[in-house]
Structures are given as C-alpha cells and as structure tokens.
Design a protein around this motif. Structure first.
Motif, PDB file in Angstrom:
ATOM      1  N   GLY A 485      27.148  69.872  -6.657  1.00 49.20           N
ATOM      2  CA  GLY A 485      26.699  71.158  -6.138  1.00 49.20           C
ATOM      3  C   GLY A 485      25.228  71.163  -5.789  1.00 49.20           C
ATOM      4  O   GLY A 485      24.675  72.192  -5.402  1.00 49.20           O
ATOM      5  N   GLN A 486      24.543  70.026  -5.944  1.00 50.71           N
ATOM      6  CA  GLN A 486      23.115  69.901  -5.659  1.00 50.71           C
ATOM      7  C   GLN A 486      22.865  68.649  -4.832  1.00 50.71           C
ATOM      8  O   GLN A 486      23.720  67.763  -4.741  1.00 50.71           O
ATOM      9  N   VAL A 487      21.655  68.585  -4.258  1.00 53.58           N
ATOM     10  CA  VAL A 487      21.286  67.396  -3.487  1.00 53.58           C
ATOM     11  C   VAL A 487      21.303  66.155  -4.371  1.00 53.58           C
ATOM     12  O   VAL A 487      21.727  65.076  -3.959  1.00 53.58           O
ATOM     13  N   LYS A 488      20.854  66.306  -5.611  1.00 49.42           N
ATOM     14  CA  LYS A 488      20.850  65.179  -6.538  1.00 49.42           C
ATOM     15  C   LYS A 488      22.279  64.855  -6.953  1.00 49.42           C
ATOM     16  O   LYS A 488      23.038  65.720  -7.364  1.00 49.42           O
ATOM     17  N   LYS A 489      22.658  63.583  -6.842  1.00 48.27           N
ATOM     18  CA  LYS A 489      24.007  63.151  -7.155  1.00 48.27           C
ATOM     19  C   LYS A 489      24.055  62.447  -8.514  1.00 48.27           C
ATOM     20  O   LYS A 489      23.022  62.056  -9.066  1.00 48.27           O
ATOM     21  N   LYS A 490      25.258  62.270  -9.023  1.00 49.60           N
ATOM     22  CA  LYS A 490      25.457  61.474 -10.221  1.00 49.60           C
ATOM     23  C   LYS A 490      25.385  59.993  -9.855  1.00 49.60           C
ATOM     24  O   LYS A 490      25.598  59.627  -8.701  1.00 49.60           O
ATOM     25  N   PRO A 491      25.126  59.125 -10.840  1.00 49.70           N
ATOM     26  CA  PRO A 491      25.196  57.691 -10.568  1.00 49.70           C
ATOM     27  C   PRO A 491      26.638  57.291 -10.231  1.00 49.70           C
ATOM     28  O   PRO A 491      27.591  57.961 -10.630  1.00 49.70           O
TER      29      PRO A 491
END
Length: 638
Positions: A485-491
C-alpha cells in the motif's frame, strides 16, 4: 565481494571504485564507517558523521544495522549531522528526512538521541538564517565532520546544493531545481506536493569534512557521474567541486560507471583486449561518430577514431566491417517465436517447435504492451500459445479519484440491480471516508487497495483481449512483496519466488520474455526479475523442458538496449505500431497522466513509440534496412 578493476586512466579526476553490485559497494562503505567508529572508540573520542538520505545510502545503513546487531558495533560515541531536509516539513510526515533516518537507521542502533542532528523544517522563515548559523557552529563545536556520506542528484547536486551553488556556500535555505522536484515526486505522489525549498549544508560545509564518500548506483546516475568525475569544475555541477578535496572516494556499481571513458570507450584510454562484444561496440561507435554506415568505414576512419589497435588486430576495415554488419543483421527477425521450416543457424530464435508456448512476464499490468506490444501481437498473429503473467497488482499507480469513481459505479450498479445494496453502501461509505481523510503518502486501506488492483486487472485483461490473448492465458500473480500500500516494498520473499516457480511449472514455456532492467538497483522491475532468476535457478536441472527454453529480456518504458547489446530486433510496421498504441490505451488509469510518471513528461505510449522509432533509426544509420520501428531483446543464458 567483487570489485571490478580496470586500467588506469587519465580521464578521471576523482578516485572511483566500481563494484559489480550495489549491495557489495554498500557493505564496503559500511565497513569503512565502522572502522572509523571503532578507531575513535579506542581513543575515547566521538566519531562525527555527515549522513545522507535518499535511496543511495540505504544499503550502507542496512549493513551498519547488521554490524550493530550481529558484531557488536556500538554507536554510543557517534554524533551525526544530516545534510538536508525539505522546507517546510513536519518531522512526523512520511516524506521527512527525520522519519527516513529513524526508519532506516536510528531506530535500530544505540545512538544517543541528543547526538542526532537533522535540519529543522518546522521553523518560521524569519528564524531560518539564525538556525543555519547555529547548525554550522554545532558541527564546528564537535570538531568538524570526520566523514561525510553523499549521494548525487541528476542535477549534480550534493545535499540540496543545486546548480549555481558556490564552493564557499554554508548551511542555508535553497530553492529546488525542477528536475530535483520531478525526481522527488515518487515520494510525494504528485509533483505539486513536493516542497519547493529545502534546508541544506552548503558545499563549503561538505568540503570541510576530513573524508568524503560519494555513492552512485544505477544507470540513471551514469551521465551526471561522468560529468562529476571527468568534467571541469563548475558550479553548474556542484558535485564537481569534490575534485578539489584531498580525501574523496567515489563508490559506484558497474551501471553507474557506464558513461566513464574507461568503460564506455576504453580504446580512447589505452590498449584493449578485443573480444567480439567489444569489437561490435567499437565499430558501432565509430559508425555513428563518423556518420557513416558500417560498410562504408575505411582504414583512415579507424585511425582517426583512435581505433588503430583494433585495425591492427583485424587486418583491414573491409573484413571487420562485414563481420560486424552481418552480426547486427542477424539480430533482425520478423519471427520472434522462430520461423517454421527454416534454417535457423543465423536466426535469434529456433525454428522448432513451429508453434511455441510463450510466457510474457509483466512486472506491472501494462509493461507487456508498453515494452513489447508489437512483439506480443506478432506472436499471437503467428499462432503461438501466448501467456501473460502480471507479477504485481500495480495498485499503487492508481489515483485516489479513480478509486472513488469506480466505487461510485459499483454502488450505482448494485442499486440498479437491487443486489447487495446495503453491503455496497457500507463499503462505499468506508471508501469515501478513508479517501476524505487520507494523508499524503499514507498506506491505502485494504478495500481501497483492492479497488485499485481491480482497476488495473480489468485494464490488463482488456488489453490482452484486444491483442488476441486467450482469457485462460492471462495470469494475475499478485506477488506479496509489492502489496504494502506504499511506495516502499517488502524484500523479495519465498512466496514471491514460489509464485514464479508455480507458473513456470504450469505453463512449461518454450520461450520466456521478462523485463530485464538489470541496471535498476531499486525498482519493482528489478525485484520481479530477481524472482524469475531465483525460480529458474531452482528448476534448472530438474525440469527437462527448461533445457530448451530461451529467456528474452526487454527494457522498460524509458529506454532501450544499446545497439551493441541487442540479440533480437523485431521490426514493427506502421499498422502494428498503431495496434500497439491502442493496446496501451486500454490502460486508462495510466492515460494522460500516471501516478509515477518519472522524469519524462511524455505519456507511456509516446515514450514507447519514440523509443521504437529511435532504435529503427539507429539500425538505418548503421546501414541496415530502414524500418518504421523496432522492439529489441537480449537473451539471458541461465
């Protein structure tokens, strides 16, 4: 840890260390910082660090955290001063550098809160000058910066010292360059939300640091890095002032180093070890430099172009020209799935089987038609069993207003049919209420994420129908790493890799097409490609079908493979190009203006067509057949 070594060169005015991978470079820098901290600890002194934000130092911070947790590195004696902060900016905003630094480093180490210094973006403007003077005094009172970590912006800025900044500039309030604002838009959703000003340490402040390390990862930094390292000192490229500092290191990956003379045109530096790839690159470079088709290059052209060494090895221009021309000519094929019942010795794809199972991996729900839509259409037209696998939902790239519009439609449709009206009214109210109070950069609610995913899914399905792909051949993978849900992704995780393994085993393709942005260290395309590589690695040697499977890599919307890299060039006719455009138009949420447009103001279909036209023009300039457009691919051997 692999450091790439190259011949010494007189072109570089700063010492550059090139690593194969950004992660390896980051680990090297982190170890150097750790050594400084430990050395200061042994002397009972503080280590004073100047820190940067942005994507470049994240790997360094990650390794410092690991060193703290696993090897006992303490930050109790460390004092930090951050380079900059947007102005105005509240510290609890997701885009603030206060938030960034705590999330990426400070929350995970034992640094004392009173030893952290980050420019204050909350000050009234009349107090900024006084505050900046005090910031300089704080650095001075700590004995100055022992080490300053830097990234570099595409304008050549260090900190937020934009073009025009003086070498003597101190900490101050500055206005941001339009290009910097464009690059920052990915964090703020829209350019209009990016602050127009920032607080930054000055170039003069940075230059007082006893040691400086400049980081640059990825091809996007290659041009400005070359100007910084090899160009003249100028306030038009503030990073070039670093040439006057006695203790600077420039740490880059091989992609950021692409424009350096010793990498791009090593024959201008000295003797080369000539292999087929380097020969091909040199001849193409000479042809374009001399504005001559390859077959018209003469011995004199090679001598005038500093390629006498190549000429001596090859014997004469005539034989060399023919060899390279034929190599490029053999990349061209109108049969991306292989031409049936033909001699495929000089063709990029195999003739058999005549009809292949083709699997196209698309990181986002539109990369397939944007990047290789003409080839996709050609594969379908020629009877191949084409599958498209959309690796992520792409829900982050849908405007909130579109989500509201579709929620309105769903409610209206339910009311019209008098089906599930009460439930739909509740969910509609939930969407409206969330979007009404949503903060900038805030994670979407689960319901809003689902609506946005359904929008992208419907558009992708429509594009596939237009291209003639069978409905059962359209696959939506929804890889978990993306769903934040954000620009930052999970590894990248086990579930992501297994999803790719599953679809490969299900389809057992004869050929795979994937987004091959190997040069992008941060983006979704790279993570999706890593998942494909990992999946193929697990299956290799275990699945017989994989022994005769080709993997073709295409590039994204912004750029094409360099001509010397291309191994399959698929000509696109004017009619096919128009069909490709219409397929792209099915992605209506990305039409006119995308949520993450990047630094290019053109629409995706325009970028794609311009790129395809440019590739065809290059082939024409080299003396090959003139086509309307060309889509290009590189084969990856796994």
């Amino acid at each position: 840890m692999e450091v790439l070594h190259y011949p010494e060169t007189t072109f570089e005015k700063l010492p550059v260390t090139i690593f194969e991978d950004p992660a390896e470079g980051a680990v090297s820098v982190a170890y150097e910082i750790a050594e400084l901290i430990r050395s200061k600890q042994e002397k009972g002194e503080q280590a004073v660090l100047g820190l940067a934000t942005g994507s470049s130092p994240i790997g360094v911070y990650k390794e410092l955290i690991r060193l703290h947790r696993e090897e006992g590195l303490s930050f109790a004696n460390v004092v930090t001063f951050n380079l900059d902060e947007y102005y105005p900016m509240q510290p609890d905003e997701l885009q603030s550098y206060v938030h960034f630094m705590h999330e990426q480093l400070f929350n995970h180490i034992d640094i004392l809160p009173e030893n952290i210094h980050i420019p204050d973006g909350t000050l009234p403007v009349e107090k900024v000058k006084e505050y900046c003077l005090a910031y300089e005094q704080q650095i001075k009172a700590c004995g100055g910066l022992d080490l300053q970590l830097l990234g570099i912006g595409r304008t050549g800025h260090i900190g937020f010292n934009e073009p025009g900044s003086s070498i003597n500039s101190a900490t101050r309030l500055v206005k941001l360059d339009p290009l910097t604002i464009t690059d920052a838009a990915k964090d703020f959703i829209k350019e209009e939300y990016v602050p127009l000003r920032a607080l930054t340490m000055g170039v003069g402040t940075i230059m007082k640091a006893r040691q400086i390390i400049l980081l640059a990862w990825g091809e996007g930094k290659a041009k400005i890095l070359q100007e910084t390292v090899e160009g003249k000192i100028s306030d038009e490229v503030p990073a070039s002032f670093l040439q006057q500092h006695p203790h600077v290191q420039v740490v880059v990956d091989k992609w950021a180093a692409l424009e350096l003379t010793r990498i791009k045109t090593p024959w201008l530096v000295g003797m080369c070890l000539w292999d087929d790839n380097l020969i091909r690159r040199a001849v193409i470079w000479l042809s374009l430099k001399m504005h001559k088709p390859i077959l018209k290059l003469t011995d004199e052209d090679y001598k005038d172009g500093s390629l006498s060494d190549l000429l001596a090895e090859a014997g004469n221009a005539y034989a060399l020209n023919i060899k390279v021309f034929n190599t490029i000519q053999h990349t061209i094929t109108g049969w991306p799935g292989g031409k049936p019942n033909s001699n495929d010795t000089q063709r990029p794809e195999r003739a058999a089987p005549a009809l292949k199972r083709s699997l196209i991996f698309s990181p986002h729900p539109d990369d397939d038609v944007i990047s290789m839509g003409g080839t996709l259409l050609r594969l379908v037209d020629q009877g191949h069993d084409v599958h498209v696998a959309y690796q992520t939902s792409g829900n982050l790239a849908v405007f909130d207003d579109d989500a509201r519009r579709y929620a309105d439609f769903a409610l209206g449709f339910a009311e019209k049919l008098n089906v599930g009206v009460e439930t739909m009214q509740q969910q509609h109210a939930e969407v409206v209420e969330f979007l009404k109070h949503k903060k900038l950069g805030e994670e979407d609610s689960a319901l809003v994420q689902e609506i946005k995913a359904l929008i992208r899914r419907g558009e992708a399905a429509a594009a596939c129908r237009f291209c003639g792909v069978k409905e059962q051949n359209v696959h939506f993978m929804n890889m978990p790493f993306y769903e934040t849900g954000q620009v930052k992704k999970k590894p990248l995780g086990e579930a992501d890799i297994q999803a790719v393994v599953d679809i490969l085993q299900e389809i057992q393709p004869h050929q795979i097409f994937a987004a091959g942005d190997l040069r992008d260290p941060h983006g979704t395309h790279r993570v999706c490609l890593d998942a494909i590589f990992a999946a193929l690695g697990r299956l290799k040697g275990k699945e017989a079908w994989l022994d005769d499977c080709y993997l073709w890599l295409y590039r994204g919307a912004w750029q094409e493979w360099d001509v010397e890299e291309i191994e399959m060039a698929v000509p696109i006719s004017p009619e096919e190009l128009m069909r490709k455009r219409k397929a792209i138009f099915k992605h209506q949420s990305q039409k006119d203006s995308a949520v993450f447009p990047g630094n290019d103001k053109r629409e995706f279909w325009q970028r794609s067509e311009d790129r395809n036209h440019a590739t065809a023009k290059l082939y024409d300039q080299l003396g090959l057949t003139e086509y309307e457009a060309i889509e290009a691919f590189v084969r990856h051997r796994f």
